[in-house]
Every structure is written in structure tokens, then in C-alpha cells.
Scaffold this motif. Structure first.
Motif, short mmCIF file in Angstrom:
data_model
loop_
_atom_site.label_atom_id
_atom_site.label_comp_id
_atom_site.label_asym_id
_atom_site.label_seq_id
_atom_site.Cartn_x
_atom_site.Cartn_y
_atom_site.Cartn_z
N LEU A 220 0.83 -1.21 0.00
CA LEU A 220 0.00 0.00 0.00
C LEU A 220 0.86 1.26 0.00
O LEU A 220 0.57 2.23 -0.71
N MET A 221 1.92 1.25 0.77
CA MET A 221 2.76 2.44 0.87
C MET A 221 3.48 2.71 -0.45
O MET A 221 3.60 3.86 -0.87
N PHE A 222 3.96 1.66 -1.12
CA PHE A 222 4.59 1.86 -2.42
C PHE A 222 3.56 2.33 -3.45
O PHE A 222 3.87 3.20 -4.28
N ALA A 223 2.36 1.78 -3.42
CA ALA A 223 1.33 2.17 -4.39
C ALA A 223 0.94 3.63 -4.25
O ALA A 223 0.50 4.26 -5.22
N ARG A 224 1.10 4.18 -3.06
CA ARG A 224 0.69 5.56 -2.80
C ARG A 224 1.87 6.53 -2.87
O ARG A 224 1.76 7.67 -2.43
N SER A 225 3.00 6.06 -3.41
CA SER A 225 4.19 6.90 -3.49
C SER A 225 4.74 6.88 -4.90
O SER A 225 4.48 5.96 -5.68
N SER A 226 5.51 7.90 -5.23
CA SER A 226 6.20 7.93 -6.52
C SER A 226 7.52 7.19 -6.40
O SER A 226 8.04 6.99 -5.28
N PRO A 227 8.10 6.73 -7.52
CA PRO A 227 9.39 6.03 -7.46
C PRO A 227 10.47 6.82 -6.72
O PRO A 227 11.35 6.21 -6.09
N SER A 228 10.42 8.13 -6.78
CA SER A 228 11.43 8.93 -6.09
C SER A 228 11.32 8.81 -4.57
O SER A 228 12.25 9.18 -3.85
N ASP A 229 10.19 8.30 -4.10
CA ASP A 229 9.99 8.13 -2.66
C ASP A 229 10.10 6.68 -2.21
O ASP A 229 9.87 6.39 -1.04
N PHE A 230 10.45 5.76 -3.09
CA PHE A 230 10.49 4.35 -2.71
C PHE A 230 11.51 4.10 -1.61
O PHE A 230 11.27 3.30 -0.69
N GLY A 231 12.67 4.72 -1.69
CA GLY A 231 13.68 4.54 -0.64
C GLY A 231 13.19 5.06 0.70
O GLY A 231 13.40 4.43 1.75
N ARG A 232 12.53 6.21 0.68
CA ARG A 232 12.01 6.79 1.91
C ARG A 232 10.91 5.91 2.51
O ARG A 232 10.85 5.70 3.73
N VAL A 233 10.04 5.40 1.66
CA VAL A 233 8.96 4.53 2.13
C VAL A 233 9.52 3.24 2.73
O VAL A 233 9.08 2.79 3.80
#
Length: 389
Positions: free
Chosen positions: A316-329
Motif C-alpha cells: 500500500l505504501m509503495f502504491a501511494r508513493s512515486s518512485p522517487s519516494d520508494f527509498g524513503r517509504v
């Protein structure tokens, strides 16, 4: 539903990522119960044993806070190389000395290496997997990183009396170095990181805060189960705790994979409430500590709920984020994992003494039930978003 002609799940980079994570995490779990024993036997006692694990987890949490920036600057390949080396090479030093300063320095390095591997791995899966099969890909990856716990924890304890500490430490180093073989096939660069706050900044987004809250509550209960179940089971049935933990360890990766596969087809959010309910039921069963069947079934149920919650919240967290935020998520999710485990274990230790283990497990089950509210709210919000209302 997965469309016809969907991209394959196990691409070459995904396969090598699984192999790299499997070898590096086996190295970590092989030594996890061994280092405290080694420290205590070297004259540092229980305090030293506790410090060795505590310092490892402290280093893990601190490194997780800076992981998005590190991956954004140096990329996945360089990051994983550093993580694997930090996990494996310092273990050689333990062959030389069991003195507490040496052990703590090694533990700091290994904790930092663990943070790199556990944050970079899921972020790479999110980038490599087809979006419509991301949940299943995370589930398969969860199995790859779940197997080391099933195998590594008991094997390390079994080997030490047979061959001694030194060869086991060297085996841990060898496994980590073996993980280097797959790194050239991993993605070199991570998606550029947007400069709009640190890891905890993501909690301002309700779509991320709800799953993180749910997951942190479940990991809090997991920290209690893994730390205190062997102590809570009556002394006359030592095999019950071992069997229960084995059932837990086997149920967890299977549920993680099944949740990912189901969630890709029917939506991830619908699994949040069932995952928490399974965890609550499992924890409630542990109240009957004198009944070995209740303890084993309870541990397995909790493992299933914990595994499902791992996959659902991360997907869910990855689906609600952009690729630029994957590391942060990924870093935020791992902070919830490690922080929840630590807080649960430390907090339960204060409660179990005066209240007793059955009452303590009942209290943890009640706290865990509170996670049903954000789970339900998240499912409701997701349904409204899909329906357009």
C-alpha cells in the motif's frame, strides 16, 4: 486482475536480488543468537549480551534514517555492496576477541549493514516489479528473506557446540561475501530522491501514516512473542516454545506471499483488517500457556497475521508513493518494524513481572486490537477512492 501478457515477475535482476538477500540475511540470522552467547561467555555477562543486540538494532534504526539520501546519491549497487560488506567482514574480528568493546564495534557495523540491505531490497523490488504484480513480487521477496530466519537461527545454535564459535563466525562472513556474486546484476541507480523532508516527513501523508501505524502495532506484538514466549511456556514443556516459534516462522513468509498474490487481484487494503484479526486471535490464544496446542496454534495464527500485515502495508505504501519516494517509504516501513519490535520487548518486560505472562499477553492482544480502527479507516478510504466518491 492481472492482464493477459503481463510482464514476468522473476526477471534476472529480481532473481539475483533474491539470491543476494537470501545469502546476506542468512549471514545475519546465523549470528544473531550466537553473538550474545559469545559475549556472555567472554565475561561480559547478561548485560553484555543484551548490549550486543541492543547496539545492533540501534545502529540499524539510525542508518535507516539516512538510507533514502544514501541510495539517492550512490545507487542500489554501491549501497548493497557496502551493506553486505558491513554485515560480513566485521564478523572475522570476533574470532580474535570476545571483549565487549570489540563485540560492540562489530555489532554497530553489522547493524548498519542490516539497515542497508533491508531498506534497499524492498525499494528495488518496487522498482523492478510490474506495478500490477508488485504485491506478489513483495511476497516472493518476503519468502526469500523469511527463509534465513527459519534456517539461520537454529543452525547457528546447533553448530556452536559442534565446531565452536570461530568457524561459525567465519561461516557468517562467507555467506555475506557469497551475496556479492549477485550484486553486478542489480540496478545501479536508484530513482532521484525528492528533497522535501526526511523519512518521518512521510507520516504527514494519511495514506502512509495509517498502514505504518497498523504495522508498528503488529510488530510491537511480534517483539513480545519472539522475546518472551520461550520464557513464558511452563518449564515442563520446553519443546512447545520451539515448535510454536517454528510454526510462527513458517506461517509468516507463506502468508506474506499469499497476501501479495491475493492483494494484486482484489486490492491490498481489504486484507488489513483480516491480517490484524488473525494477529489478535493468535495473541489471545497465548493466554492459555498451559495448553501446548493453544500456544502452537496461536503462534501460527499470529505469524500468518504478521506476514500478511508485512506485505499489505508495504504494498500500500509503495502504491501511494512515486518512485522517487520508494527509498524513503522502505526506510519508514523498516523503522516501524525495528522500532515496534524493540518497544514491544522492552515494554512487556515491565508489565509481565507484576501482572504475569497470561495477563501480559491479554493486554498485548487488547493493544493490538486498537489497530483495527486505522485498518478499517484505510480500507474505507481506499474504497471511496476507487469508487470516486
Amino acid at each position: 486482475m492481472i492482464p493477459t501478457g503481463a510482464q514476468p515477475l522473476l526477471s534476472r535482476p529480481m532473481v539475483f536480488l533474491g539470491m543476494t538477500s537470501l545469502a546476506s540475511m542468512t549471514s545475519f540470522y546465523l549470528l544473531l543468537p550466537i553473538v550474545p552467547l559469545y559475549t556472555a561467555s567472554g565475561g561480559s555477562g547478561e548485560m553484555g549480551a543484551g548490549l550486543s543486540t541492543g547496539v545492533t538494532m540501534l545502529a540499524t534504526v539510525l542508518m535507516e534514517l539516512v538510507m533514502p539520501a544514501l541510495l539517492g546519491r550512490y545507487g542500489y549497487r554501491a549501497g548493497m555492496t557496502l551493506g553486505v560488506l558491513l554485515l560480513g567482514v566485521p564478523s572475522v574480528l570476533l574470532v580474535l576477541s570476545s571483549a565487549l568493546p570489540m563485540v560492540l564495534a562489530t555489532s554497530l557495523a553489522r547493524g548498519a549493514g542490516l539497515a542497508i540491505v533491508v531498506v534497499a531490497g524492498p525499494a528495488m523490488v518496487a522498482e523492478l516489479a510490474p506495478a500490477e504484480r508488485r504485491g506478489e513480487a513483495l511476497g516472493v521477496y518476503g519468502v526469500a528473506v523469511g527463509i534465513p530466519a527459519i534456517l539461520g537461527l537454529p543452525i547457528g545454535l546447533w553448530l556452536v557446540p559442534l565446531i565452536g564459535y570461530g568457524p561459525v563466525f567465519l561461516a557468517g562472513t562467507g555467506l555475506a561475501l557469497l551475496a556479492l556474486i549477485g550484486i553486478p546484476w542489480l540496478p545501479a541507480e536508484a530513482a532521484p530522491v525528492e528533497q522535501h523532508g526526511g523519512v518521518l516527513h512521510a507520516l504527514r501523508h494519511a495514506g502512509l501514516a495509517r498502514p505504518v501505524t497498523v504495522f508498528a502495532t503488529v510488530t510491537l506484538a511480534a517483539g513480545v512473542l519472539l522475546t518472551f514466549l520461550p520464557l513464558a511456556v511452563p518449564t515442563g514443556s520446553p519443546g512447545t516454545a520451539a515448535t510454536a516459534l517454528l510454526a510462527h516462522s513458517c506461517a509468516m513468509p507463506l502468508a506474506r506471499w499469499a497476501a501479495g498474490r491475493y492483494g494484486d487481484r482484489h486490492g491490498q487494503s481489504v486484507l488489513l483488517v483480516p491480517a490484524v484479526l488473525a494477529a489478535v486471535a493468535g495473541m489471545a490464544a497465548l493466554v492459555w500457556l498451559g495448553n501446548p496446542y493453544a500456544v502452537i496454534v496461536g503462534a501460527a495464527l499470529f505469524g500468518a497475521g504478521f506476514g500478511a500485515a508485512q506485505n499489505v502495508t508495504l504494498a500500500l505504501m509503495f502504491a501511494r508513493s512515486s518512485p522517487s519516494d520508494f527509498g524513503r517509504v522502505s526506510a519508514l516501513w523498516n523503522l516501524a518494524y525495528d522500532g515496534g519490535m524493540g518497544i514491544g520487548a522492552a515494554g512487556f518486560g515491565l508489565v509481565a513481572g507484576p501482572a504475569g505472562y497470561p495477563a501480559g499477553f491479554a493486554l498485548v492482544g487488547a493493544v493490538l486490537a486498537l489497530a483495527l480502527l486505522p485498518s478499517w479507516l484505510d480500507t474505507r478510504s481506499e474504497r471511496k477512492t476507487i469508487s470516486g466518491r
